[in-house]
Design a protein around this motif. Structure first.
Motif, mmCIF file in Angstrom:
data_model
loop_
_atom_site.group_PDB
_atom_site.id
_atom_site.type_symbol
_atom_site.label_atom_id
_atom_site.label_comp_id
_atom_site.label_asym_id
_atom_site.label_seq_id
_atom_site.Cartn_x
_atom_site.Cartn_y
_atom_site.Cartn_z
ATOM 1 N N ASP A 1 26.296 72.234 3.322
ATOM 2 C CA ASP A 1 26.196 71.665 4.674
ATOM 3 C C ASP A 1 27.268 72.244 5.596
ATOM 4 O OD1 ASP A 1 24.576 70.131 6.241
ATOM 5 O OD2 ASP A 1 25.646 68.258 5.913
ATOM 6 N N LEU A 2 27.651 73.482 5.377
ATOM 7 C CA LEU A 2 28.753 74.079 6.122
ATOM 8 C C LEU A 2 28.355 74.450 7.539
ATOM 9 C CD1 LEU A 2 30.188 76.409 3.314
ATOM 10 C CD2 LEU A 2 30.772 74.033 3.833
ATOM 11 N N ILE A 3 27.130 74.888 7.735
ATOM 12 C CA ILE A 3 26.640 75.266 9.061
ATOM 13 C C ILE A 3 25.670 74.216 9.583
ATOM 14 C CG2 ILE A 3 25.380 77.025 10.359
ATOM 15 C CD1 ILE A 3 26.225 79.029 8.190
ATOM 16 N N THR A 4 24.814 73.737 8.699
ATOM 17 C CA THR A 4 23.745 72.828 9.087
ATOM 18 C C THR A 4 24.277 71.540 9.693
ATOM 19 O OG1 THR A 4 22.586 73.709 7.168
ATOM 20 C CG2 THR A 4 21.572 71.852 8.274
ATOM 21 N N ALA A 5 25.414 71.051 9.214
ATOM 22 C CA ALA A 5 25.948 69.771 9.690
ATOM 23 C C ALA A 5 26.188 69.786 11.194
ATOM 24 C CB ALA A 5 27.245 69.439 8.956
ATOM 25 N N ASP A 6 26.786 70.859 11.711
ATOM 26 C CA ASP A 6 27.069 70.941 13.144
ATOM 27 C C ASP A 6 25.791 71.025 13.964
ATOM 28 O OD1 ASP A 6 29.800 70.867 12.720
ATOM 29 O OD2 ASP A 6 29.968 73.036 12.529
ATOM 30 N N ILE A 7 24.841 71.850 13.495
ATOM 31 C CA ILE A 7 23.570 71.985 14.213
ATOM 32 C C ILE A 7 22.818 70.659 14.204
ATOM 33 C CG2 ILE A 7 21.360 73.196 14.279
ATOM 34 C CD1 ILE A 7 22.738 75.559 12.929
ATOM 35 N N ARG A 8 22.766 70.010 13.026
ATOM 36 C CA ARG A 8 22.052 68.738 12.901
ATOM 37 C C ARG A 8 22.672 67.662 13.806
ATOM 38 N NH1 ARG A 8 22.730 68.205 7.898
ATOM 39 N NH2 ARG A 8 24.525 66.811 7.959
ATOM 40 N N GLN A 9 23.999 67.578 13.815
ATOM 41 C CA GLN A 9 24.680 66.576 14.637
ATOM 42 C C GLN A 9 24.404 66.797 16.120
ATOM 43 O OE1 GLN A 9 26.671 63.933 13.340
ATOM 44 N NE2 GLN A 9 26.301 63.233 15.434
ATOM 45 N N THR A 10 24.420 68.068 16.531
ATOM 46 C CA THR A 10 24.163 68.392 17.935
ATOM 47 C C THR A 10 22.744 68.007 18.336
ATOM 48 O OG1 THR A 10 25.727 70.241 17.821
ATOM 49 C CG2 THR A 10 24.141 70.268 19.626
ATOM 50 N N LEU A 11 21.777 68.350 17.498
ATOM 51 C CA LEU A 11 20.381 68.015 17.805
ATOM 52 C C LEU A 11 20.158 66.505 17.801
ATOM 53 C CD1 LEU A 11 18.531 70.756 15.709
ATOM 54 C CD2 LEU A 11 18.697 70.629 18.198
ATOM 55 N N THR B 1 12.088 86.580 19.286
ATOM 56 C CA THR B 1 12.607 85.324 19.852
ATOM 57 C C THR B 1 11.534 84.480 20.529
ATOM 58 O OG1 THR B 1 13.229 86.566 21.831
ATOM 59 C CG2 THR B 1 14.937 86.211 20.186
ATOM 60 N N LYS B 2 10.350 85.039 20.767
ATOM 61 C CA LYS B 2 9.297 84.229 21.394
ATOM 62 C C LYS B 2 8.874 83.077 20.481
ATOM 63 C CE LYS B 2 5.460 87.138 19.750
ATOM 64 N NZ LYS B 2 4.344 88.015 20.158
ATOM 65 N N GLN B 3 9.172 83.198 19.181
ATOM 66 C CA GLN B 3 8.849 82.110 18.264
ATOM 67 C C GLN B 3 9.665 80.856 18.583
ATOM 68 O OE1 GLN B 3 6.407 82.178 15.994
ATOM 69 N NE2 GLN B 3 5.891 84.246 16.656
ATOM 70 N N LEU B 4 10.818 81.031 19.247
ATOM 71 C CA LEU B 4 11.645 79.869 19.592
ATOM 72 C C LEU B 4 10.946 78.952 20.591
ATOM 73 C CD1 LEU B 4 15.171 81.532 19.956
ATOM 74 C CD2 LEU B 4 14.424 79.984 18.156
ATOM 75 N N SER B 5 9.978 79.480 21.348
ATOM 76 C CA SER B 5 9.300 78.645 22.341
ATOM 77 C C SER B 5 8.592 77.464 21.681
ATOM 78 C CB SER B 5 8.296 79.481 23.140
ATOM 79 O OG SER B 5 7.280 80.001 22.285
ATOM 80 N N TYR B 6 8.056 77.677 20.462
ATOM 81 C CA TYR B 6 7.405 76.570 19.750
ATOM 82 C C TYR B 6 8.422 75.496 19.383
ATOM 83 C CZ TYR B 6 3.740 80.092 19.218
ATOM 84 O OH TYR B 6 2.784 81.050 19.459
ATOM 85 N N PHE B 7 9.611 75.937 18.996
ATOM 86 C CA PHE B 7 10.673 74.998 18.624
ATOM 87 C C PHE B 7 11.116 74.198 19.843
ATOM 88 C CE2 PHE B 7 15.324 74.327 17.851
ATOM 89 C CZ PHE B 7 15.173 73.338 16.898
ATOM 90 N N PHE B 8 11.322 74.883 20.982
ATOM 91 C CA PHE B 8 11.756 74.184 22.190
ATOM 92 C C PHE B 8 10.681 73.216 22.680
ATOM 93 C CE2 PHE B 8 14.450 78.151 23.011
ATOM 94 C CZ PHE B 8 15.543 77.575 22.382
ATOM 95 N N ASP B 9 9.408 73.601 22.556
ATOM 96 C CA ASP B 9 8.324 72.706 22.954
ATOM 97 C C ASP B 9 8.299 71.458 22.077
ATOM 98 O OD1 ASP B 9 7.524 74.357 24.989
ATOM 99 O OD2 ASP B 9 5.971 75.379 23.817
ATOM 100 N N ALA B 10 8.587 71.637 20.773
ATOM 101 C CA ALA B 10 8.623 70.487 19.874
ATOM 102 C C ALA B 10 9.778 69.552 20.245
ATOM 103 C CB ALA B 10 8.760 70.952 18.425
ATOM 104 N N LEU B 11 10.932 70.128 20.578
ATOM 105 C CA LEU B 11 12.073 69.293 20.977
ATOM 106 C C LEU B 11 11.782 68.533 22.259
ATOM 107 C CD1 LEU B 11 15.146 71.646 20.282
ATOM 108 C CD2 LEU B 11 14.344 69.722 18.916
#
Length: 211
Positions: free
Chosen positions: A143-153, A112-122
């Motif tokens: 787009d069954l899962i991606t749509a919700d994640i994309r909309q939230t971001l 999960t430490k890889q998520l730190s790069y993602f959070f830093d990018a956000l």
């Protein structure tokens, strides 16, 4: 040749199988073979419908995340995923009503430490473009899962677009979040179809060439 219709036999076999499995589920088994890391445990065939009153259900809108220490600003962004994931994992729907007993919180595991790069990018999304790739199979294609994640971001950090789309599609009605049309003069090849001409496939495992 026998003409008797034996339609009852499959029903009897299934019924006997269910009865036997249900009876076996009461046999307590907890055995481990350490040499090959093999665990043998009892199986409860009705565990999905059994109401487990001892299970810990998180409060509505919360997501349990197992993550190493990263910078404090990065951790704030874990809330971004709550609305997208809580519907599936928290045990509550978006109105706060309790879901079925099997809908329990599932912590994120792995490196999960890889998520730190993602959070830093956000964190820099207001100044720099951030592109998110979500790899998967037909659930991503539709787009069954991606749509919700994309909309939230996008609601949180801005941005637009509906993500990657191939020029043609096997089923344009499968993806309900977009309206997709294309002319009939395209030759296509993909990992999941034939590729007799050996066309080089792109990042989505597909190739499209105008005829």
């Amino acid at each position: 040749m026998q003409s008797e219709n034996k339609f009852r036999e499959p029903l009897i076999i299934v019924a006997l199988t269910v009865i036997i499995l249900y009876a076996i589920s009461f046999v307590k088994i907890d055995y481990t073979i350490t040499a090959i890391n093999f665990n043998l445990k009892s199986v409860d065939i009705i565990s999905d419908i059994r109401n487990d009153s001892t299970a810990e259900v998180p409060a509505a809108g919360k997501l349990n995340i197992t993550t190493p220490r990263v910078n404090e600003a990065s951790l704030d962004f874990t809330n971004v995923f709550t609305s997208a994931f809580s519907f599936f994992d928290s045990g509550f729907d978006k109105s706060g009503s309790e879901l079925a007993p099997q809908a329990k919180s599932t912590p994120i595991t792995g490196d999960t430490k890889q998520l730190s790069y993602f959070f830093d990018a956000l964190k820099n999304a207001k100044k720099e473009t951030v592109r998110v790739a979500h790899f998967g199979d037909s659930a991503i294609e539709g787009d069954l899962i991606t749509a919700d994640i994309r909309q939230t971001l996008q609601d949180k950090f801005g941005g637009n677009g509906v993500g990657w789309l191939g020029i043609t599609s096997q089923d344009i009605m499968f993806r309900q979040t977009t309206k997709h049309s294309f002319s009939n003069n395209w030759e296509s090849a993909a990992l999941y179809t034939s590729n007799p001409k050996g066309l080089p496939l792109g990042i989505s495992g597909e190739a499209f060439v105008p005829k």
